[in-house]
Design an enzyme around this catalytic site. Structure first.
Site, short mmCIF file in Angstrom:
data_model
loop_
_atom_site.label_atom_id
_atom_site.label_comp_id
_atom_site.label_asym_id
_atom_site.label_seq_id
_atom_site.Cartn_x
_atom_site.Cartn_y
_atom_site.Cartn_z
CG ASP A 28 -23.98 26.84 -1.88
OD1 ASP A 28 -23.67 27.08 -2.85
OD2 ASP A 28 -23.26 27.24 -0.86
CD GLU A 76 -20.03 24.37 0.79
OE1 GLU A 76 -20.83 25.15 1.36
OE2 GLU A 76 -18.92 23.90 1.62
CE LYS A 133 -20.96 28.20 -3.15
NZ LYS A 133 -20.52 27.74 -2.05
CB VAL A 161 -28.49 29.35 2.87
CG1 VAL A 161 -29.88 29.80 2.98
CG2 VAL A 161 -28.42 27.99 1.96
CB CYS A 166 -21.94 30.15 0.85
SG CYS A 166 -21.11 28.63 1.51
CD GLN A 206 -16.16 50.10 7.44
OE1 GLN A 206 -15.11 50.60 7.04
NE2 GLN A 206 -16.08 48.79 7.97
N1 TIU Z 1 -23.47 27.43 1.81
C1 TIU Z 1 -22.83 27.41 3.13
O1 TIU Z 1 -22.86 28.61 3.58
N2 TIU Z 1 -22.16 26.47 3.52
C2 TIU Z 1 -22.04 26.19 4.98
O2 TIU Z 1 -21.21 25.26 5.24
N3 TIU Z 1 -22.62 27.27 5.78
C3 TIU Z 1 -22.89 26.99 7.11
O3 TIU Z 1 -23.42 28.06 7.75
N4 TIU Z 1 -22.23 26.00 7.65
#
Ligand code: TIU
Length: 243
Positions: A28, A76, A133, A161, A166, A206
């Site tokens: 993303d 996303e 996705k 990110v 995600c 862990q």
């Molecule tokens: N790609 C992803 O992490 N989507 C989000 O909406 N992340 C947020 O931190 N909002």
């Protein structure tokens, strides 16, 4: 001569992978998350911290491509009529703009819109897989697992990110499907420094409950056994960018 198996220092212990059976996953890295005027900012976030991921990830991407390894990008987003966006997601929080609303970079998180696409710095090359996705996880309602199985991929180098959303969801999904995941600490980003730290710690805790964590430098160092010139070139590009 490609190395069959490479090993690098990681947390909680050494991570070994076969380059031919390993894919770099970029999660993303879309304008909607890392540039102003997108979904991330509409949720009240400062996109600056996420942008720090771009330069090291450019180096990792260049070195991975030069090593001839598989590269997979994800995005996303939703179809334009939002039929794949459940109300539970659409109505979440109190954003200034919701998914599907028109923002400065087009409709927020809608496939085909400018803001939905991957940033220029990390643009996919022709032939690289881009997985669209609808959810947070890269495996939910996508063809990713099937593609990885066909390609004989057993390990993932995970970047992108956001770390606790995600990236975490995808690492958990991957772990449950049998993939060994190395998360590159400086190539994943969160809007929240405390979540970045805790998110990475949770993966390696862990005894590596979900996977391994290392800085990208350790991965690049390991890859230099495959293609020293390419890794050297990537590193000097990174240096010249930062000066
Ligand atoms: N790609 C992803 O992490 N989507 C989000 O909406 N992340 C947020 O931190 N909002």
């Amino acid at each position: 001569m490609p190395a069959d198996r490479l090993t690098l220092p990681a947390d909680p212990g050494p991570f070994s992978f076969e380059p031919a059976r390993t894919a770099l996953l970029l999660i993303d890295m879309q304008r909607d998350f890392v540039e102003r005027g997108g979904f991330g900012e509409s949720l009240g976030n400062d996109v600056g911290l996420l942008r720090e991921v771009i330069p090291p990830l450019q180096e990792v991407l260049a070195a991975t491509r030069a090593a001839g390894m598989t590269v997979i990008h994800t995005r996303e987003g939703h179809c334009s009529d939002l039929t794949d966006c459940p109300p539970a997601k659409l109505n979440r929080g109190n954003p200034t703009m919701r998914i599907g609303d028109l923002g400065p970079k087009g409709r927020i998180l809608i496939r085909g819109e400018y803001g939905h696409d991957i940033v220029d710095e990390l643009a996919p090359l022709p032939g690289e897989v881009v997985i669209d996705k609808p959810g947070k996880g890269s495996f939910y309602a996508t063809e990713l697992h099937e593609l990885l199985q066909i390609a004989g991929i057993t390990s993932l180098i995970v970047t992108g990110v956001t770390t606790e959303v995600c990236v975490h969801t995808s690492v958990r999904e991957a772990n449950d499907r049998g993939y060994e995941c190395l998360v590159l600490a400086d190539c994943v980003g969160s809007y929240f420094p405390e979540f970045q730290e805790a998110g990475l710690a949770m993966i390696a805790a862990q005894g590596g409950i979900f996977g391994w964590v290392s800085p990208s430098a350790a991965y690049l160092e390991a890859l230099s056994a495959v293609n020293p010139a390419a890794v050297g070139a990537a590193t000097s590009r990174g240096r010249s960018r930062s000066t």
